[in-house]
Design a protein around this motif. Sequence first.
Motif, PDB file in Angstrom:
ATOM      1  N   ARG A  80      -8.087  -0.641  -4.306  1.00 17.00           N
ATOM      2  CA  ARG A  80      -8.493  -0.404  -2.931  1.00 17.00           C
ATOM      3  C   ARG A  80      -7.906   0.900  -2.413  1.00 17.00           C
ATOM      4  N   THR A  81      -8.730   1.633  -1.660  1.00 16.93           N
ATOM      5  CA  THR A  81      -8.268   2.851  -1.003  1.00 16.93           C
ATOM      6  C   THR A  81      -8.766   2.844   0.436  1.00 16.93           C
ATOM      7  N   LYS A  82      -8.014   3.544   1.269  1.00 14.48           N
ATOM      8  CA  LYS A  82      -8.439   3.713   2.653  1.00 14.48           C
ATOM      9  C   LYS A  82      -8.087   5.135   3.061  1.00 14.48           C
ATOM     10  N   MET A  92       0.846  -1.185   0.000  1.00 23.09           N
ATOM     11  CA  MET A  92       0.000   0.000   0.000  1.00 23.09           C
ATOM     12  C   MET A  92       0.887   1.243   0.000  1.00 23.09           C
ATOM     13  N   MET A 105     -12.338   7.376  -6.180  1.00 20.40           N
ATOM     14  CA  MET A 105     -11.531   6.962  -5.032  1.00 20.40           C
ATOM     15  C   MET A 105     -12.182   5.796  -4.282  1.00 20.40           C
ATOM     16  N   ARG A 149       0.916   5.600   0.344  1.00 21.05           N
ATOM     17  CA  ARG A 149       0.191   6.791   0.790  1.00 21.05           C
ATOM     18  C   ARG A 149       0.198   7.852  -0.307  1.00 21.05           C
ATOM     19  N   MET A 201      -4.917   0.741  -7.792  1.00 23.81           N
ATOM     20  CA  MET A 201      -5.446   2.094  -7.665  1.00 23.81           C
ATOM     21  C   MET A 201      -4.367   3.123  -8.001  1.00 23.81           C
ATOM     22  N   TYR A 245      -4.600   9.148   1.642  1.00 25.55           N
ATOM     23  CA  TYR A 245      -5.188   7.831   1.422  1.00 25.55           C
ATOM     24  C   TYR A 245      -4.087   6.800   1.298  1.00 25.55           C
ATOM     25  N   SER A 246      -4.393   5.593   1.699  1.00 28.86           N
ATOM     26  CA  SER A 246      -3.556   4.445   1.417  1.00 28.86           C
ATOM     27  C   SER A 246      -4.183   3.755   0.217  1.00 28.86           C
ATOM     28  N   VAL A 247      -3.397   3.521  -0.833  1.00 28.47           N
ATOM     29  CA  VAL A 247      -3.938   2.909  -2.051  1.00 28.47           C
ATOM     30  C   VAL A 247      -3.101   1.692  -2.427  1.00 28.47           C
ATOM     31  N   ASP A 248      -3.755   0.704  -3.044  1.00 26.92           N
ATOM     32  CA  ASP A 248      -3.019  -0.466  -3.506  1.00 26.92           C
ATOM     33  C   ASP A 248      -2.441  -0.190  -4.901  1.00 26.92           C
TER      34      ASP A 248
END
Length: 154
Positions: free
Chosen positions: A27-29, A1, A20, A3, A74, A68-71
């Motif tokens: 995936r995002t968080k 992941m 998003m 940032r 993403m 955001y944390s993205v894979d």
Amino acid sequence: MTRVFIYGTLKKGQPNYNVMVDTTKGRTKFLGRARTVEKYPLVIAGKYNIPFLLKVPGQGQRIQGEIYSVDDPMLKFLDWFEKCPQMYQRTPVLLKVEEWVGEGEEAPQVGSTTEALMYSTTTYKPEWLQYPTFDCYDAYGDHGLLYVKREARD
């Protein structure tokens, strides 16, 4: 992941936020809110009123945005969406944390600094440096420069 620092149309409540949270893209968080440690010119420019963060450190304002944390899928999609590296470049930026909701041992404290990747551009018209700068982009703000979504462009 990875940032990523989001400051424009991809933020919550903005015209492109839907991508998003589109799980078909990856995936995002949401982790929190932060502001750049260094100043940058964030301008609204072009016939589509796009927010551009100009890669001119030390000018403009400290930019507020979301982390955001993205894979990897993403991140690859965001590179395509931001036309990276042709229009935007993805570079590290130092941020001062204003709010943090993400969990884990790497969670920074409010008021501390953290790093994320940011999309900024070195490709712009010289007159853009004379445009009004913003510290927080809002497509629906009182600036009167309504963002034109991709599907509505000619």
